[in-house]
Write a protein that holds these residues in place. Structure first.
Motif, PDB file in Angstrom:
ATOM      1  N   LEU A 244       0.824  -1.201   0.000  1.00 27.82           N
ATOM      2  CA  LEU A 244       0.000   0.000   0.000  1.00 27.82           C
ATOM      3  C   LEU A 244       0.863   1.257   0.000  1.00 27.82           C
ATOM      4  CD1 LEU A 244      -2.609  -1.218   2.625  1.00 27.82           C
ATOM      5  CD2 LEU A 244      -2.784  -1.305   0.128  1.00 27.82           C
ATOM      6  N   GLU A 245       2.132   1.085   0.288  1.00 29.34           N
ATOM      7  CA  GLU A 245       3.122   2.164   0.267  1.00 29.34           C
ATOM      8  C   GLU A 245       4.491   1.507   0.178  1.00 29.34           C
ATOM      9  OE1 GLU A 245       3.518   2.923   5.038  1.00 29.34           O
ATOM     10  OE2 GLU A 245       1.851   3.871   4.016  1.00 29.34           O
ATOM     11  N   ASN A 246       5.548   2.285   0.080  1.00 22.89           N
ATOM     12  CA  ASN A 246       6.893   1.714   0.030  1.00 22.89           C
ATOM     13  C   ASN A 246       7.123   0.845   1.262  1.00 22.89           C
ATOM     14  OD1 ASN A 246       7.562   2.934  -2.377  1.00 22.89           O
ATOM     15  ND2 ASN A 246       8.446   4.724  -1.402  1.00 22.89           N
ATOM     16  N   CYS A 247       7.733  -0.324   1.043  1.00 20.40           N
ATOM     17  CA  CYS A 247       7.927  -1.292   2.124  1.00 20.40           C
ATOM     18  C   CYS A 247       9.340  -1.844   2.086  1.00 20.40           C
ATOM     19  CB  CYS A 247       6.971  -2.469   1.955  1.00 20.40           C
ATOM     20  SG  CYS A 247       5.241  -2.056   2.059  1.00 20.40           S
ATOM     21  N   ASP A 248       9.837  -2.213   3.254  1.00 21.60           N
ATOM     22  CA  ASP A 248      11.052  -3.006   3.373  1.00 21.60           C
ATOM     23  C   ASP A 248      10.602  -4.417   3.708  1.00 21.60           C
ATOM     24  OD1 ASP A 248      12.907  -0.909   2.983  1.00 21.60           O
ATOM     25  OD2 ASP A 248      12.676  -0.289   5.067  1.00 21.60           O
ATOM     26  N   LEU A 249      10.893  -5.354   2.821  1.00 25.09           N
ATOM     27  CA  LEU A 249      10.470  -6.732   3.005  1.00 25.09           C
ATOM     28  C   LEU A 249      11.687  -7.634   3.131  1.00 25.09           C
ATOM     29  CD1 LEU A 249       7.701  -6.848   0.249  1.00 25.09           C
ATOM     30  CD2 LEU A 249       7.391  -6.432   2.689  1.00 25.09           C
ATOM     31  N   LEU A 250      11.539  -8.724   3.852  1.00 26.50           N
ATOM     32  CA  LEU A 250      12.591  -9.708   4.018  1.00 26.50           C
ATOM     33  C   LEU A 250      12.158 -10.977   3.294  1.00 26.50           C
ATOM     34  CD1 LEU A 250      15.192 -10.777   5.401  1.00 26.50           C
ATOM     35  CD2 LEU A 250      13.739 -11.382   7.346  1.00 26.50           C
ATOM     36  N   GLU A 251      12.961 -11.419   2.348  1.00 27.97           N
ATOM     37  CA  GLU A 251      12.681 -12.654   1.621  1.00 27.97           C
ATOM     38  C   GLU A 251      13.515 -13.770   2.225  1.00 27.97           C
ATOM     39  OE1 GLU A 251      13.068 -14.585  -2.853  1.00 27.97           O
ATOM     40  OE2 GLU A 251      13.887 -12.603  -2.452  1.00 27.97           O
ATOM     41  N   LEU A 252      12.860 -14.861   2.586  1.00 21.50           N
ATOM     42  CA  LEU A 252      13.557 -16.026   3.110  1.00 21.50           C
ATOM     43  C   LEU A 252      13.604 -17.094   2.025  1.00 21.50           C
ATOM     44  CD1 LEU A 252      11.893 -16.234   6.626  1.00 21.50           C
ATOM     45  CD2 LEU A 252      14.124 -15.280   6.045  1.00 21.50           C
ATOM     46  N   LYS A 253      14.793 -17.542   1.686  1.00 17.78           N
ATOM     47  CA  LYS A 253      14.967 -18.586   0.678  1.00 17.78           C
ATOM     48  C   LYS A 253      14.546 -19.931   1.258  1.00 17.78           C
ATOM     49  CE  LYS A 253      16.900 -15.920  -2.403  1.00 17.78           C
ATOM     50  NZ  LYS A 253      16.244 -15.589  -3.638  1.00 17.78           N
ATOM     51  N   LYS A 254      14.091 -20.827   0.374  1.00 20.97           N
ATOM     52  CA  LYS A 254      13.601 -22.144   0.788  1.00 20.97           C
ATOM     53  C   LYS A 254      14.635 -22.892   1.631  1.00 20.97           C
ATOM     54  CE  LYS A 254      13.224 -25.238  -2.386  1.00 20.97           C
ATOM     55  NZ  LYS A 254      12.806 -26.099  -3.517  1.00 20.97           N
ATOM     56  N   ASP A 255      15.896 -22.903   1.212  1.00 20.25           N
ATOM     57  CA  ASP A 255      16.933 -23.626   1.957  1.00 20.25           C
ATOM     58  C   ASP A 255      17.107 -23.062   3.365  1.00 20.25           C
ATOM     59  OD1 ASP A 255      17.325 -25.237  -0.239  1.00 20.25           O
ATOM     60  OD2 ASP A 255      19.127 -24.171  -0.916  1.00 20.25           O
ATOM     61  N   THR A 256      17.013 -21.752   3.490  1.00 18.92           N
ATOM     62  CA  THR A 256      17.136 -21.108   4.803  1.00 18.92           C
ATOM     63  C   THR A 256      15.972 -21.505   5.701  1.00 18.92           C
ATOM     64  OG1 THR A 256      18.295 -19.235   3.821  1.00 18.92           O
ATOM     65  CG2 THR A 256      17.319 -18.895   6.003  1.00 18.92           C
ATOM     66  N   VAL A 257      14.766 -21.453   5.153  1.00 13.03           N
ATOM     67  CA  VAL A 257      13.578 -21.817   5.931  1.00 13.03           C
ATOM     68  C   VAL A 257      13.665 -23.275   6.372  1.00 13.03           C
ATOM     69  CG1 VAL A 257      11.076 -22.139   5.840  1.00 13.03           C
ATOM     70  CG2 VAL A 257      12.105 -20.081   4.868  1.00 13.03           C
ATOM     71  N   MET A 258      14.045 -24.171   5.455  1.00 12.78           N
ATOM     72  CA  MET A 258      14.129 -25.585   5.805  1.00 12.78           C
ATOM     73  C   MET A 258      15.186 -25.832   6.874  1.00 12.78           C
ATOM     74  SD  MET A 258      11.628 -26.750   4.224  1.00 12.78           S
ATOM     75  CE  MET A 258      11.862 -28.383   4.880  1.00 12.78           C
ATOM     76  N   SER A 259      16.294 -25.122   6.811  1.00 11.30           N
ATOM     77  CA  SER A 259      17.332 -25.249   7.831  1.00 11.30           C
ATOM     78  C   SER A 259      16.810 -24.821   9.198  1.00 11.30           C
ATOM     79  CB  SER A 259      18.548 -24.411   7.427  1.00 11.30           C
ATOM     80  OG  SER A 259      19.528 -24.457   8.424  1.00 11.30           O
ATOM     81  N   ILE A 260      16.082 -23.719   9.214  1.00  6.52           N
ATOM     82  CA  ILE A 260      15.511 -23.226  10.482  1.00  6.52           C
ATOM     83  C   ILE A 260      14.490 -24.218  11.018  1.00  6.52           C
ATOM     84  CG2 ILE A 260      14.077 -21.422  11.513  1.00  6.52           C
ATOM     85  CD1 ILE A 260      15.454 -19.468   9.495  1.00  6.52           C
ATOM     86  N   ILE A 261      13.602 -24.703  10.150  1.00  6.03           N
ATOM     87  CA  ILE A 261      12.569 -25.665  10.561  1.00  6.03           C
ATOM     88  C   ILE A 261      13.211 -26.932  11.113  1.00  6.03           C
ATOM     89  CG2 ILE A 261      10.740 -27.189   9.687  1.00  6.03           C
ATOM     90  CD1 ILE A 261       9.819 -24.274   9.920  1.00  6.03           C
TER      91      ILE A 261
END
Length: 104
Positions: A51-68
């Motif tokens: 809805l306006e300028n945003c700072d977003l964080l993208e998590l890569k699949k490998d990173t997410v799987m490692s955390i999980i």
């Protein structure tokens, strides 16, 4: 600010610290963990629009799987959040989510 659009209807904007994508994470993890029957016929449940300028964080699949893999309780919490989000967004007209998981 961002907002989810579900079934053509824009939901209230998300607040700082909220996130999206947990349904996709849970769906992917279910397949990875051999629970593919949970997500038969899974479809996208929402689009998210800025809805306006945003700072977003993208998590890569490998990173997410490692955390999980290192924090299984996080996966359980994400499952709970995903089911709650599906209930809040009133996806579908029955108690069945688009990913095959019961919403009871």
């Amino acid at each position: 600010r961002v907002a989810a659009v579900v079934g053509g209807h824009e939901l209230p904007p998300m607040r700082r610290g909220q996130f999206f994508g947990e349904i996709a994470i849970v769906s992917h993890c279910a397949v990875y963990m051999g629970q593919g029957e949970m997500i038969q016929g899974c479809v996208r449940t929402a689009d998210v629009v800025c809805l306006e300028n945003c700072d977003l964080l993208e998590l890569k699949k490998d990173t997410v799987m490692s955390i999980i893999n290192s924090a299984p309780k996080l996966y359980t919490a994400l499952q709970d959040m995903a089911l709650e989000r599906l209930k809040q967004d009133k996806i579908g007209s029955s108690n069945e989510s688009p990913c095959g998981a019961s919403q009871s």
